[in-house]
Design an enzyme around this catalytic site. Structure first.
Site, PDB file in Angstrom:
ATOM      1  CG  ASP A   1      -1.934  -1.149   1.181  1.00 28.03           C
ATOM      2  OD1 ASP A   1      -1.949  -1.901   0.190  1.00 28.03           O
ATOM      3  OD2 ASP A   1      -2.686  -1.297   2.164  1.00 28.03           O
TER       4      ASP A   1
ATOM      5  CE  LYS B   1      -3.677  -4.440   0.988  1.00 28.74           C
ATOM      6  NZ  LYS B   1      -4.388  -3.647   1.987  1.00 28.74           N
TER       7      LYS B   1
ATOM      8  CB  CYS C   1      -2.540  -2.887   5.197  1.00 24.27           C
ATOM      9  SG  CYS C   1      -4.208  -2.234   4.961  1.00 24.27           S
TER      10      CYS C   1
END
Length: 258
Positions: free
Chosen positions: A27, A133, A166
Site C-alpha cells: 500500500d 485489495k 495492512c
C-alpha cells in the site's frame, strides 16, 4: 549459507534462495503518503509513513537487482463501495471515515482515482505483480496466495504502510499460511507512532511467533552477497582423458581371404 541478520533469529532459516523469497510492498499509495491523501485527511501525522520511503526505495532496488519476485499491493474500493461491509459503510455515511469522500487526489481510496496509485518513486516495473485489495490483509479476496504458490515462494520480506494495520494483517495471515516472514522495520511506517512500535514488538514476542525484524541495511547486504555468490563462475570439471585405441601393425590384420 547466506542469511539476513535479524531479530530474534536470522532469516530465512535455511538460507536465501532467489527463487523462494519474495518482496511484498504494501500500500505505498499516494492516499497514504501524500499531504493531499486519505491518511492526512483523517488527521494523522505523515512523518511516520514518509520516513519509510527512502528505506523502501533502497529495499526495492536491492530486490530487483537480486532478481526476487516482487509484489505490490493497493488498498481501495469500488466507486459504489459495494464490497464494503455494513458496519464500515456506516462509519463512512456518518462521516467518521473519509473513504469515498472527494479530495485533491480524487475520491479517497477509490480504485482508479489518482490517490489510489502507487507513488512514482516505488512504481511497479514491468513484470512485477500488483494486487488490489479491499481488506487489510493482502490475501483476503485476492490471488496473492495462488501467485506465490505458482512460483514456489516459501518466505516473504514485507514492507509498507501502515505497520499496524495492512502490513501486520498481511504478515499474520502469511504466517498462518506457512510462509516464513521478515518485516523490514525501517521500510514500514504508521500515522501513529505508538501503534508502529507496538506492531514491531508483536512480531518478535514468543521468540518471533510471527516472524523476524531486520533493518534495510542488513537485508540489502545479504541480497548483495547472494547476488555476488550467484555471479561467481562455476569451476569447470576437468575433462576426462580420451583413451587412445591401441594401434596394430599393418601386417597383423588377420586373414582377410574369402
Amino acid at each position: 549459507m547466506i542469511e539476513i541478520a535479524a531479530h530474534p533469529r536470522a532469516f530465512p532459516h535455511n538460507g536465501l534462495t532467489k527463487g523462494e523469497v519474495a518482496l511484498v510492498l504494501i500500500d505505498m499509495q499516494r492516499d497514504f503518503l501524500e499531504p493531499d491523501g486519505y491518511l492526512a485527511a483523517m488527521g494523522y501525522d505523515l512523518g511516520g509513513v514518509r520516513a519509510a520511503l527512502q528505506p523502501a526505495r533502497r529495499l526495492l532496488a536491492a530486490a530487483r537487482g537480486a532478481g526476487l519476485c516482487i509484489i505490490h499491493t493497493r488498498q481501495g474500493y469500488r466507486p459504489d463501495l459495494a464490497e464494503m461491509p455494513a458496519h464500515k459503510l456506516a462509519r463512512v455515511q456518518s462521516g467518521q471515515s473519509a473513504i469515498g469522500k472527494p479530495g485533491p487526489l480524487g475520491r479517497f481510496l477509490i480504485r482508479g482515482e489518482p490517490g489510489f496509485q502507487i507513488i512514482a518513486d516505488l512504481a511497479p516495473a514491468p513484470g512485477e505483480f500488483v494486487i488490489d485489495k479491499a481488506a487489510n490483509s493482502a490475501f483476503w479476496g485476492t490471488d496473492l496466495a495462488a501467485i506465490l504458490a505458482a512460483r514456489g515462494i516459501r518466505a516473504l520480506i514485507l514492507a509498507g504502510v501502515t505497520t499496524d494495520v495492512c502490513v501486520h494483517c498481511t504478515l499474520r495471515e502469511a504466517n498462518d499460511r506457512g510462509f516464513e516472514c521478515l518485516l523490514a522495520q525501517d521500510a514500514c511506517g504508521s500515522g501513529d507512532a505508538e501503534a508502529h512500535r507496538a506492531a514491531l514488538h508483536m512480531v518478535t514476542v514468543e521468540d518471533g511467533v510471527f516472524g523476524a525484524l531486520a533493518d534495510v541495511d542488513a537485508i540489502v547486504a545479504a541480497l548483495d552477497r547472494m547476488d555476488r555468490a550467484l555471479a561467481k563462475p562455476v569451476p569447470a570439471l576437468p575433462k576426462a582423458a580420451t583413451p587412445t585405441p591401441p594401434s596394430e601393425p599393418m601386417d597383423n590384420l588377420g586373414d582377410w581371404s574369402i
